[in-house]
Motif scaffolding. Structure first.
Motif, PDB file in Angstrom:
ATOM      1  N   ILE A 132      -9.550 -34.068 -26.881  1.00  0.00           N
ATOM      2  CA  ILE A 132     -10.571 -33.051 -26.574  1.00  0.00           C
ATOM      3  C   ILE A 132     -11.147 -33.331 -25.195  1.00  0.00           C
ATOM      4  N   ASP A 150     -21.934 -46.595 -36.446  1.00  0.00           N
ATOM      5  CA  ASP A 150     -22.332 -47.074 -35.117  1.00  0.00           C
ATOM      6  C   ASP A 150     -22.596 -48.562 -35.265  1.00  0.00           C
ATOM      7  N   ARG A 193     -29.628 -45.737 -33.361  1.00  0.00           N
ATOM      8  CA  ARG A 193     -28.760 -44.558 -33.457  1.00  0.00           C
ATOM      9  C   ARG A 193     -28.332 -44.269 -34.888  1.00  0.00           C
ATOM     10  N   GLY A 223     -13.740 -31.841 -22.336  1.00  0.00           N
ATOM     11  CA  GLY A 223     -14.771 -30.889 -21.905  1.00  0.00           C
ATOM     12  C   GLY A 223     -15.074 -29.817 -22.937  1.00  0.00           C
TER      13      GLY A 223
HETATM   14  P1  NAD Z   1     -22.570 -42.975 -26.031  1.00  0.00           P
HETATM   15  O1  NAD Z   1     -22.024 -44.095 -25.253  1.00  0.00           O
HETATM   16  O2  NAD Z   1     -24.038 -42.707 -26.032  1.00  0.00           O
HETATM   17  O3  NAD Z   1     -22.122 -43.137 -27.574  1.00  0.00           O
HETATM   18  C1  NAD Z   1     -21.130 -43.998 -28.014  1.00  0.00           C
HETATM   19  C2  NAD Z   1     -21.649 -44.655 -29.287  1.00  0.00           C
HETATM   20  O4  NAD Z   1     -20.586 -45.419 -29.879  1.00  0.00           O
HETATM   21  C3  NAD Z   1     -22.812 -45.613 -29.024  1.00  0.00           C
HETATM   22  O5  NAD Z   1     -23.948 -45.256 -29.807  1.00  0.00           O
HETATM   23  C4  NAD Z   1     -22.245 -46.966 -29.425  1.00  0.00           C
HETATM   24  O6  NAD Z   1     -23.226 -47.839 -29.991  1.00  0.00           O
HETATM   25  C5  NAD Z   1     -21.193 -46.546 -30.453  1.00  0.00           C
HETATM   26  N1  NAD Z   1     -20.203 -47.580 -30.758  1.00  0.00           N
HETATM   27  C6  NAD Z   1     -19.788 -48.624 -29.996  1.00  0.00           C
HETATM   28  N2  NAD Z   1     -18.906 -49.387 -30.682  1.00  0.00           N
HETATM   29  C7  NAD Z   1     -18.769 -48.819 -31.905  1.00  0.00           C
HETATM   30  C8  NAD Z   1     -17.985 -49.143 -33.069  1.00  0.00           C
HETATM   31  N3  NAD Z   1     -17.170 -50.212 -33.112  1.00  0.00           N
HETATM   32  N4  NAD Z   1     -18.091 -48.328 -34.144  1.00  0.00           N
HETATM   33  C9  NAD Z   1     -18.919 -47.244 -34.127  1.00  0.00           C
HETATM   34  N5  NAD Z   1     -19.668 -46.902 -33.054  1.00  0.00           N
HETATM   35  C10 NAD Z   1     -19.585 -47.673 -31.961  1.00  0.00           C
HETATM   36  O7  NAD Z   1     -21.769 -41.699 -25.569  1.00  0.00           O
HETATM   37  P2  NAD Z   1     -21.938 -40.103 -25.779  1.00  0.00           P
HETATM   38  O8  NAD Z   1     -22.646 -39.544 -24.618  1.00  0.00           O
HETATM   39  O9  NAD Z   1     -22.416 -39.772 -27.150  1.00  0.00           O
HETATM   40  O10 NAD Z   1     -20.404 -39.724 -25.646  1.00  0.00           O
HETATM   41  C11 NAD Z   1     -19.479 -40.159 -26.631  1.00  0.00           C
HETATM   42  C12 NAD Z   1     -18.152 -40.554 -26.022  1.00  0.00           C
HETATM   43  O11 NAD Z   1     -17.508 -39.395 -25.505  1.00  0.00           O
HETATM   44  C13 NAD Z   1     -18.221 -41.531 -24.837  1.00  0.00           C
HETATM   45  O12 NAD Z   1     -17.106 -42.401 -24.916  1.00  0.00           O
HETATM   46  C14 NAD Z   1     -18.091 -40.628 -23.631  1.00  0.00           C
HETATM   47  O13 NAD Z   1     -17.558 -41.304 -22.517  1.00  0.00           O
HETATM   48  C15 NAD Z   1     -17.128 -39.593 -24.148  1.00  0.00           C
HETATM   49  N6  NAD Z   1     -17.160 -38.267 -23.516  1.00  0.00           N
HETATM   50  C16 NAD Z   1     -15.983 -37.604 -23.478  1.00  0.00           C
HETATM   51  C17 NAD Z   1     -15.926 -36.324 -22.981  1.00  0.00           C
HETATM   52  C18 NAD Z   1     -14.627 -35.592 -22.987  1.00  0.00           C
HETATM   53  O14 NAD Z   1     -14.544 -34.523 -22.365  1.00  0.00           O
HETATM   54  N7  NAD Z   1     -13.629 -36.099 -23.663  1.00  0.00           N
HETATM   55  C19 NAD Z   1     -17.093 -35.704 -22.499  1.00  0.00           C
HETATM   56  C20 NAD Z   1     -18.309 -36.399 -22.570  1.00  0.00           C
HETATM   57  C21 NAD Z   1     -18.328 -37.689 -23.107  1.00  0.00           C
END
Ligand code: NAD
Ligand code: ZN
Length: 340
Positions: A286, A196, A201, A288
């Motif tokens: 992936i 991260d 975090r 949902g």
């Molecule tokens: P979140 O935004 O809380 O977590 C993302 C994390 O990535 C953050 O802690 C951020 O600091 C970190 N990050 C940013 N740049 C980075 C880098 N270069 N290297 C490593 N880490 C980095 O989101 P979340 O609620 O944990 O969800 C994770 C992801 O999944 C989000 O992108 C969200 O939109 C997505 N999501 C997708 C689905 C799906 O169905 N595909 C469902 C829910 C959420």
């Protein structure tokens, strides 16, 4: 009447208002909300980004992650009882499209989302389709009940692979990445590398059992993984939606490795496809949670002792929602609960 957090006008913010308790259709139940959790989607709606502007039609009660009790049953509902402790799958599927009819309702062509397309659960009561209700154990932690939805995303992404004995890289330690750390640990992963750019975090990732926690701004994830494993990682779970994270995660892999892509990239991604081809990688998108395969897997993981409670870092009352959203925007938190 009841309290509800609504988007009243197209623009930033939410309002805590008095609205009517929803009436239910014959195939719905009325749930008294005990705990709600804030999702990144709710934050997007609060901040009013371009996606929200195109999708949300005010007035709309937001929120979809909850634990509550059934207080009323629609007249066609069978198999549920008043008083049951429940949460729900927040995607209402059409049941008619090709995907619904072939057991893939999670990619339904006509999905409606709780708190997005229909009124959600940041309220004292909510109307929820009975077919989406997921009963919870009375002796379980109701706060964990409220985070089943994002935990299910993590289960879906992580269980696309056998993690036992594997070197697993998890890019992004938001709530969903942290759940993946816990799932990989429980599944008996050999080594877990998590990255991260946020110290708060990264500390949580250590707490949940990551062996190596890399600050992607300061250190080279791929170099560390190759140095430790000698060959590269077997599995990448991309949980950040960051292009840099994806690129370094792919570089960290050995040939023949597999990838789950869950993080959502706000822009188009240029990626090294030749690298994917010559390394013979397998990429899984992936979306949902599988309905309800993922939910049964999640229940099993929790019953077997999966502990995700450290991911829940803060609790606020409904009236403190501005503070809760500001904290979410700061990134110095993980899962934040709202209590009606
Ligand atoms: P979140 O935004 O809380 O977590 C993302 C994390 O990535 C953050 O802690 C951020 O600091 C970190 N990050 C940013 N740049 C980075 C880098 N270069 N290297 C490593 N880490 C980095 O989101 P979340 O609620 O944990 O969800 C994770 C992801 O999944 C989000 O992108 C969200 O939109 C997505 N999501 C997708 C689905 C799906 O169905 N595909 C469902 C829910 C959420
Ligand atoms: Zn459908």
């Amino acid at each position: 009447m009841m309290k509800a957090l609504q988007k009243r006008v197209a623009g930033p913010g939410l309002e805590l208002c008095e609205v009517e308790i929803p009436s239910i259709r014959p195939d719905q139940v009325l749930v008294k909300i005990e705990m709600a959790a804030i999702c990144g989607t709710d934050l997007h709606i609060y901040n009013w980004d371009t996606w929200s502007e195109n999708r949300i039609r005010p007035p709309r009660t937001v929120g979809h992650e909850f634990t509550g009790r059934i207080v009323q049953l629609g007249k066609d509902v069978v198999g549920l009882r008043e008083g049951m402790l429940v949460t729900a799958e927040g995607h209402f599927t059409c049941g008619r499209c090709y995907y619904c009819r072939t057991g893939q309702g999670h990619i339904c062509d006509d999905v409606k989302i709780l708190g997005v397309d229909v009124d959600g659960i940041f309220a004292e009561y909510a109307a929820v389709d009975a077919k989406n209700i997921w009963p919870l154990k009375e002796d379980g932690d109701p706060a964990v009940g409220a985070i089943h939805d994002p935990l299910g995303n993590a289960v879906h992404a992580a269980y696309a692979h056998c993690l036992t004995g594997q070197n697993v890289v998890i890019t992004g330690c938001g709530p969903i990445g942290l759940f993946c750390v816990a799932l990989a640990r429980q599944a008996g992963a050999r080594r877990i590398f998590a990255s991260d750019v946020n110290d708060y975090r990264m500390d949580l990732a250590k707490k949940l059992g990551a062996d190596y926690v890399v600050n992607a701004k300061e250190d080279d994830l791929a170099a560390i993984v190759h140095q430790v494993t000698g060959i590269g990682a077997d599995i990448l779970l991309e949980m950040s939606g960051s292009r840099q994270a994806l690129a370094s995660g792919l570089d960290a892999l050995r040939k023949g490795a597999a990838v789950s892509l869950l993080g959502i990239f706000s822009d188009r991604v240029d990626m090294d496809l030749d690298g994917v081809i010559f390394k013979q990688l397998t990429l899984y998108g992936i979306n949902g949670r599988r309905i309800f395969d993922t939910w049964f897997q999640m229940e099993a993981a929790l019953e077997a002792g999966l502990d995700v409670s450290p991911v829940i870092t803060h609790r606020f009352g409904f009236e403190e929602y501005e503070e809760a959203m500001a904290l979410m925007n700061s990134g110095r938190c993980s899962k934040v609960l709202l209590l009606p």
